[in-house]
Design an enzyme around this catalytic site. Structure first.
Site, mmCIF file in Angstrom:
data_model
loop_
_atom_site.group_PDB
_atom_site.id
_atom_site.type_symbol
_atom_site.label_atom_id
_atom_site.label_comp_id
_atom_site.label_asym_id
_atom_site.label_seq_id
_atom_site.Cartn_x
_atom_site.Cartn_y
_atom_site.Cartn_z
ATOM 1 N N ASP A 85 0.826 -1.203 0.000
ATOM 2 C CA ASP A 85 0.000 0.000 0.000
ATOM 3 C C ASP A 85 0.864 1.258 0.000
ATOM 4 O O ASP A 85 2.084 1.199 0.200
ATOM 5 C CB ASP A 85 -0.914 0.009 1.227
ATOM 6 C CG ASP A 85 -1.947 -1.101 1.186
ATOM 7 O OD1 ASP A 85 -2.356 -1.491 0.075
ATOM 8 O OD2 ASP A 85 -2.348 -1.588 2.265
ATOM 9 N N TYR B 64 7.394 -10.095 6.773
ATOM 10 C CA TYR B 64 7.163 -8.660 6.948
ATOM 11 C C TYR B 64 7.753 -8.213 8.281
ATOM 12 O O TYR B 64 7.782 -8.969 9.261
ATOM 13 C CB TYR B 64 5.669 -8.341 6.958
ATOM 14 C CG TYR B 64 5.005 -8.303 5.606
ATOM 15 C CD1 TYR B 64 4.996 -7.139 4.839
ATOM 16 C CD2 TYR B 64 4.377 -9.433 5.089
ATOM 17 C CE1 TYR B 64 4.370 -7.102 3.597
ATOM 18 C CE2 TYR B 64 3.748 -9.410 3.846
ATOM 19 C CZ TYR B 64 3.749 -8.240 3.116
ATOM 20 O OH TYR B 64 3.128 -8.206 1.890
#
Length: 244
Positions: free
Chosen positions: A52, A110
């Site tokens: 994003d 992540y």
């Protein structure tokens, strides 16, 4: 025809995410444009996923097909000469024509970074979430352990997530203190939209004493997004590595 696999690092601060979209400049858009300039032909990148706006990457994987017989080094060096300094090609390797960056990915790692200090850091502001009050790391670690395994993560996805199933498997979720930073590492087979950021927001609330570490199993079972933690801001998130 050959397929070239790229390992890409970028600072997502100035971009509207990875994926090409009508409004806003994206990382995919700039790399495709640079490839078109290099090769003299339109190029379509296929990636391991998307990030994003404001999210960073150390190891985004993308691939494209071309008939050009350039040496591999020419792809990485040529792109790095054309791309802005907040996007870099770390490596370019030849991949089988059947390689699919998204479908062939086995897992992803992540990292979410919280800058936990009374005073804000101008240097850390674009790569971390600033929280002033001291976080209880042991409570966060206890809560993190409940996320490991296969669960329905419906309570930990964005409201506009379009995934067909919300069941995902996490192999590890760790919380560690590194100076004034709190590092949350999440390794899993796949992720829902905003899933890591909501996990980070939930762990932060546990560290602040707003939630109990043992509340996590109930949140997972409930499927209630309103009951889980806030969505941590994007700048603290980084895609570290994609495993195949």
């Amino acid at each position: 025809m050959r397929q070239i696999k790229l390992i890409i690092e970028y600072d997502g601060t100035n971009y509207s995410g990875w994926q090409v979209q009508p409004n806003g400049i994206t990382i995919q858009q700039l790399i495709e444009a640079s490839l078109a300039t290099m090769l003299g032909e339109p190029v379509k990148l296929h990636s391991s996923g998307r990030t994003d706006a404001g999210v960073h990457a150390l190891g985004m994987v993308a691939a494209f097909k071309t008939g050009k017989l350039l040496p591999l080094r020419a792809f990485s060096d040529g792109l790095n000469a054309l791309l802005p300094n907040d996007i870099a090609i770390r490596d370019a390797v030849e991949a089988p024509l059947s390689f699919n960056p998204r479908a062939d990915a086995k897992s992803k790692h992540y990292r979410y970074t919280i800058y936990n200090a009374v005073r804000r850091s101008p240097l850390a502001r674009l790569s971390s979430w600033h929280l002033r009050g001291a976080l209880d790391i042991e409570r966060m670690q206890a809560a993190a352990s409940h996320f490991v395994g296969e669960h329905d993560f419906a309570a930990f996805r964005a409201s506009n997530c379009a995934a067909k199933t919300t069941v995902r498997r996490l192999f590890s979720v760790s919380v560690a203190k590194d100076g004034e930073s709190v590092i949350i590492d999440v390794h899993g087979s796949g992720f829902l939209k905003n899933m890591v950021r909501i996990i980070a927001g939930t762990l932060a609330e546990v560290g602040q004493g707003k939630k109990n570490p043992d509340a996590v199993p109930g949140l997972l079972v409930s499927g209630d997004r309103a009951a889980s933690g806030i969505t941590a801001p994007p700048q603290g998130l980084c895609l570290v590595e994609v495993f195949y």
